[in-house]
Design an enzyme around this catalytic site. Structure first.
Site, short mmCIF file in Angstrom:
data_model
loop_
_atom_site.label_atom_id
_atom_site.label_comp_id
_atom_site.label_asym_id
_atom_site.label_seq_id
_atom_site.Cartn_x
_atom_site.Cartn_y
_atom_site.Cartn_z
CB ALA A 51 13.26 16.01 13.81
CG ASN A 52 17.92 12.13 15.01
OD1 ASN A 52 18.01 13.28 14.26
ND2 ASN A 52 18.85 11.18 15.32
CG PHE A 103 18.27 15.35 24.94
CD1 PHE A 103 17.53 14.50 25.72
CD2 PHE A 103 19.03 16.56 25.78
CE1 PHE A 103 17.25 14.90 26.87
CE2 PHE A 103 18.76 16.54 26.89
CZ PHE A 103 17.77 15.87 27.45
NE ARG A 112 23.86 13.40 10.93
CZ ARG A 112 25.03 13.60 11.24
NH1 ARG A 112 25.86 13.77 10.36
NH2 ARG A 112 25.38 13.62 12.63
CG ASP A 131 27.10 16.27 4.18
OD1 ASP A 131 27.05 17.02 5.11
OD2 ASP A 131 27.72 16.07 3.29
CE LYS A 170 24.62 25.62 19.20
NZ LYS A 170 23.92 24.90 18.19
P1 NDP Z 1 21.76 15.64 20.03
O1 NDP Z 1 23.09 15.34 19.71
O2 NDP Z 1 20.87 14.72 20.76
O3 NDP Z 1 21.14 16.32 18.64
C1 NDP Z 1 21.79 16.85 17.61
C2 NDP Z 1 21.13 16.70 16.39
O4 NDP Z 1 21.73 17.54 15.35
C3 NDP Z 1 20.75 15.23 15.85
O5 NDP Z 1 19.53 15.18 15.20
C4 NDP Z 1 22.18 15.28 15.06
O6 NDP Z 1 21.92 14.08 14.01
C5 NDP Z 1 21.93 16.40 14.32
N1 NDP Z 1 23.42 16.73 13.88
C6 NDP Z 1 24.65 16.87 14.22
N2 NDP Z 1 25.58 16.81 13.51
C7 NDP Z 1 25.02 16.73 12.24
C8 NDP Z 1 25.53 17.02 11.04
N3 NDP Z 1 26.82 17.19 10.94
N4 NDP Z 1 24.65 16.68 9.84
C9 NDP Z 1 23.22 16.70 9.86
N5 NDP Z 1 22.79 16.45 11.43
C10 NDP Z 1 23.54 16.86 12.46
O7 NDP Z 1 22.24 16.88 20.88
P2 NDP Z 1 21.06 17.98 21.57
O8 NDP Z 1 19.65 17.48 21.43
O9 NDP Z 1 21.64 18.12 22.77
O10 NDP Z 1 21.43 19.47 20.73
C11 NDP Z 1 20.33 19.87 19.96
C12 NDP Z 1 20.77 21.53 19.51
O11 NDP Z 1 20.72 22.06 21.01
C13 NDP Z 1 22.33 21.69 19.01
O12 NDP Z 1 22.13 22.74 18.21
C14 NDP Z 1 23.18 22.00 20.08
O13 NDP Z 1 24.29 22.59 19.92
C15 NDP Z 1 22.33 22.56 20.99
N6 NDP Z 1 22.25 22.78 22.62
C16 NDP Z 1 22.57 21.71 23.36
C17 NDP Z 1 22.95 21.92 24.58
C18 NDP Z 1 22.78 20.57 25.61
O14 NDP Z 1 23.35 20.95 26.80
N7 NDP Z 1 22.37 19.59 25.04
C19 NDP Z 1 23.02 23.16 25.09
C20 NDP Z 1 23.03 24.17 24.41
C21 NDP Z 1 22.61 24.09 23.01
P3 NDP Z 1 22.33 12.50 14.32
O15 NDP Z 1 21.39 12.22 15.25
O16 NDP Z 1 22.00 11.86 13.02
O17 NDP Z 1 23.74 12.65 14.64
#
Ligand code: NDP
Length: 343
Positions: free
Chosen positions: A8-9, A11, A32, A56, A168
């Site tokens: 939820a945190n 982007f 997390r 996790d 994905k």
């Molecule tokens: P962010 O990195 O901003 O967000 C990813 C989120 O997933 C964060 O909250 C992060 O937590 C969490 N996360 C990542 N790895 C883990 C893990 N191992 N365990 C628990 N939480 C995890 O990226 P986006 O907002 O860009 O991406 C969000 C979603 O959109 C993802 O599913 C991504 O694949 C998908 N997406 C993004 C695109 C883009 O261009 N940005 C394009 C297509 C799909 P933490 O902050 O604690 O790391």
């Protein structure tokens, strides 16, 4: 009844939260750490937002406590958590396993603790689930909402972007497989949102740091390129505005026409030179302070150098006008330049 949002945190997820809260949904946001929860609660400052800590997602019971404690009030689930990284050399450990296990874990927790009341499950998948890096680069090919990449677990481990793309695909396939295998025990329907490269502003100005999330950092790098620099990738990227991506997630909660659909979200193709051209055109403060590259290397308006993305069905189903390339880049650049005190 509440919407449960994982990652939820992130982007994109923060934009989802903002739109959900604006529509008066109650939101249970999984992050997390307590520190990340505190940051979200402070920024949103909204009594309809509650946070849970899921440290996790590689553990298959990761979401059990969250659903054991809150399951009876959850009607919708948006699973956005998945690794989006530009620095690892252990693709299985850091990309593939968290993406796939996280998806299995949240589905199993719903089944165990919330199967009676969860009605919709929305997975944040990706354009990357639809095509391989190699096929993407082939202008003779095209892909649409029905496409799947040909990656296998083994063949996707040649580079970080291959591994991300594989993650994905395999995570999304878990969702459709779960629905098929549990048709008699679950009542929720599924929509996946498959965005191209997502750009736009952070929800909160105080989230603007010198290094942004992976995709916005591409633009951030371009607007800080030293004068004279011309050495950057010209690979064209399909692009979409973060607010449109969030809107599709929220619409999918209660729009019956989106049930069972994959929403392929893109509204144009641009390369890094195009980003630079738009930045210089729209923000004169950059002229003389940031590289111009080679303006004629911009892609916009030229013949398609990569596979065709056909998302006519998605646009028709969603029924709203997607934001333009200029909006995506300008909204992001304006926020960064304001943060730096340059405008
Ligand atoms: P962010 O990195 O901003 O967000 C990813 C989120 O997933 C964060 O909250 C992060 O937590 C969490 N996360 C990542 N790895 C883990 C893990 N191992 N365990 C628990 N939480 C995890 O990226 P986006 O907002 O860009 O991406 C969000 C979603 O959109 C993802 O599913 C991504 O694949 C998908 N997406 C993004 C695109 C883009 O261009 N940005 C394009 C297509 C799909 P933490 O902050 O604690 O790391």
């Amino acid at each position: 009844m509440s919407v449960f949002v994982s990652g939820a945190n992130g982007f994109i997820a923060q934009h989802i939260l903002a739109q959900l809260l604006a529509k008066d949904y109650n939101v249970i946001a999984a992050v997390r750490s307590q520190e990340k929860a505190d940051g979200l609660l402070k920024n949103f400052d909204n009594p309809n937002l509650q946070c849970v800590i899921v440290p996790d997602i590689t553990k298959l019971e990761a979401f059990d406590d969250a659903f054991k404690n809150n399951g009876s009030k959850i009607k919708y689930v948006i699973h956005a958590a998945s690794p989006v990284t530009d620095h690892t050399d252990n693709f299985e450990r850091d990309i593939l396993i968290p993406a796939v296990n996280g998806t299995k874990a949240i589905l199993n927790s719903i089944k165990k603790y919330a199967s009676k009341n969860v009605e919709r499950f929305i997975q944040t998948s990706s354009l990357a689930a639809l095509t391989t890096v190699q096929d993407y680069a082939n202008p003779k090919l095209s892909f649409n909402e029905k496409s799947w990449s040909t990656y296998t677990w083994e063949s996707c481990q040649g580079s970080m972007f291959d591994a991300y793309s594989g993650s994905k695909k395999f995570a999304e396939q878990e969702v459709w497989k779960f629905a098929e295998e549990n048709r008699d025990t679950i009542k929720f329907s599924i929509t996946t949102v498959n965005p191209a490269f997502v750009f736009g502003p952070q929800v909160f100005d105080n989230e603007v740091k010198s290094k942004l999330n992976v995709t916005c950092q591409i633009v951030n790098d371009m607007i800080h390129l030293p004068i004279g620099a011309t050495d950057f990738s010209l690979n064209p990227l399909y692009c979409v505005h973060v607010e449109d991506v969030a809107k599709a997630h929220v619409q999918a909660l209660d729009d019956p026409t989106l049930v069972g659909k994959r929403l392929l979200m893109s509204n144009g193709l641009a390369n890094r030179q195009d980003m630079l051209n738009i930045a210089h055109d729209d923000f004169p403060i950059l002229n003389g302070n940031v590289a111009v590259g080679t303006p004629s290397n911009g892609f916009i308006g030229k013949p398609l150098p990569v596979a065709t993305l056909d998302n006519t069905d998605t646009k028709q189903l969603l029924g709203f006008q997607f934001k333009s390339l200029n909006d995506m880049f300008d909204d992001l650049i304006r926020q960064v330049l304001k943060h730096e005190g340059k405008i």
